[in-house]
Design a protein around this motif. Structure first.
Motif, PDB file in Angstrom:
ATOM      1  N   THR A   1       1.030  -1.145   0.039  1.00 39.69           N
ATOM      2  CA  THR A   1       0.032  -0.077   0.005  1.00 39.69           C
ATOM      3  C   THR A   1       0.874   1.110  -0.104  1.00 39.69           C
ATOM      4  O   THR A   1       0.508   2.306  -0.641  1.00 39.69           O
ATOM      5  CB  THR A   1      -0.809  -0.206   1.314  1.00 39.69           C
ATOM      6  N   GLN A   2       2.147   1.112   0.637  1.00 34.78           N
ATOM      7  CA  GLN A   2       2.924   2.324   0.817  1.00 34.78           C
ATOM      8  C   GLN A   2       3.457   2.764  -0.810  1.00 34.78           C
ATOM      9  O   GLN A   2       3.600   3.781  -0.861  1.00 34.78           O
ATOM     10  CB  GLN A   2       3.902   1.944   1.927  1.00 34.78           C
TER      11      GLN A   2
ATOM     12  N   LEU B   1       3.744   5.955  -5.623  1.00 35.40           N
ATOM     13  CA  LEU B   1       3.403   6.015  -6.985  1.00 35.40           C
ATOM     14  C   LEU B   1       2.293   7.059  -7.485  1.00 35.40           C
ATOM     15  O   LEU B   1       2.292   7.809  -8.498  1.00 35.40           O
ATOM     16  CB  LEU B   1       3.056   4.660  -7.663  1.00 35.40           C
ATOM     17  N   THR B   2       1.131   7.201  -6.726  1.00 37.01           N
ATOM     18  CA  THR B   2       0.027   7.855  -6.926  1.00 37.01           C
ATOM     19  C   THR B   2       0.371   9.272  -6.758  1.00 37.01           C
ATOM     20  O   THR B   2       0.011  10.187  -7.532  1.00 37.01           O
ATOM     21  CB  THR B   2      -1.012   7.237  -5.853  1.00 37.01           C
ATOM     22  N   ILE B   3       0.978   9.611  -5.496  1.00 34.95           N
ATOM     23  CA  ILE B   3       1.714  10.977  -5.532  1.00 34.95           C
ATOM     24  C   ILE B   3       2.517  11.638  -6.402  1.00 34.95           C
ATOM     25  O   ILE B   3       2.286  12.667  -6.922  1.00 34.95           O
ATOM     26  CB  ILE B   3       2.279  10.918  -4.050  1.00 34.95           C
ATOM     27  N   ALA B   4       3.628  10.578  -6.964  1.00 30.80           N
ATOM     28  CA  ALA B   4       4.335  11.058  -7.936  1.00 30.80           C
ATOM     29  C   ALA B   4       3.321  11.402  -9.173  1.00 30.80           C
ATOM     30  O   ALA B   4       4.066  12.173  -9.947  1.00 30.80           O
ATOM     31  CB  ALA B   4       5.263   9.933  -8.183  1.00 30.80           C
TER      32      ALA B   4
END
Length: 54
Positions: free
Chosen positions: A3-4, A9-12
């Motif tokens: 999950t981390q 990856l989503t934030i990037a």
């Protein structure tokens, strides 16, 4: 995939998307850099696992 890692990856992706919206050249450069880092990571990961093909 943890999950981390997915969160990182989503934030990037959001950051690159915002940069591409504000400045297409900067967004493209960041996207290419991320792709290169990803490819290098995969190559290094395969070498560490001993996945060498003749």
């Amino acid at each position: 995939m943890s999950t981390q890692t997915l969160l990182l990856l989503t934030i990037a992706a959001v950051i690159v998307g915002y940069a591409a919206y504000k400045s297409p050249a900067l967004g493209t450069a960041m996207g290419v850099a991320a792709a290169v880092v990803g490819i290098l990571y995969l190559i290094i990961q395969n070498d560490q696992n001993g996945d060498r093909r003749p």
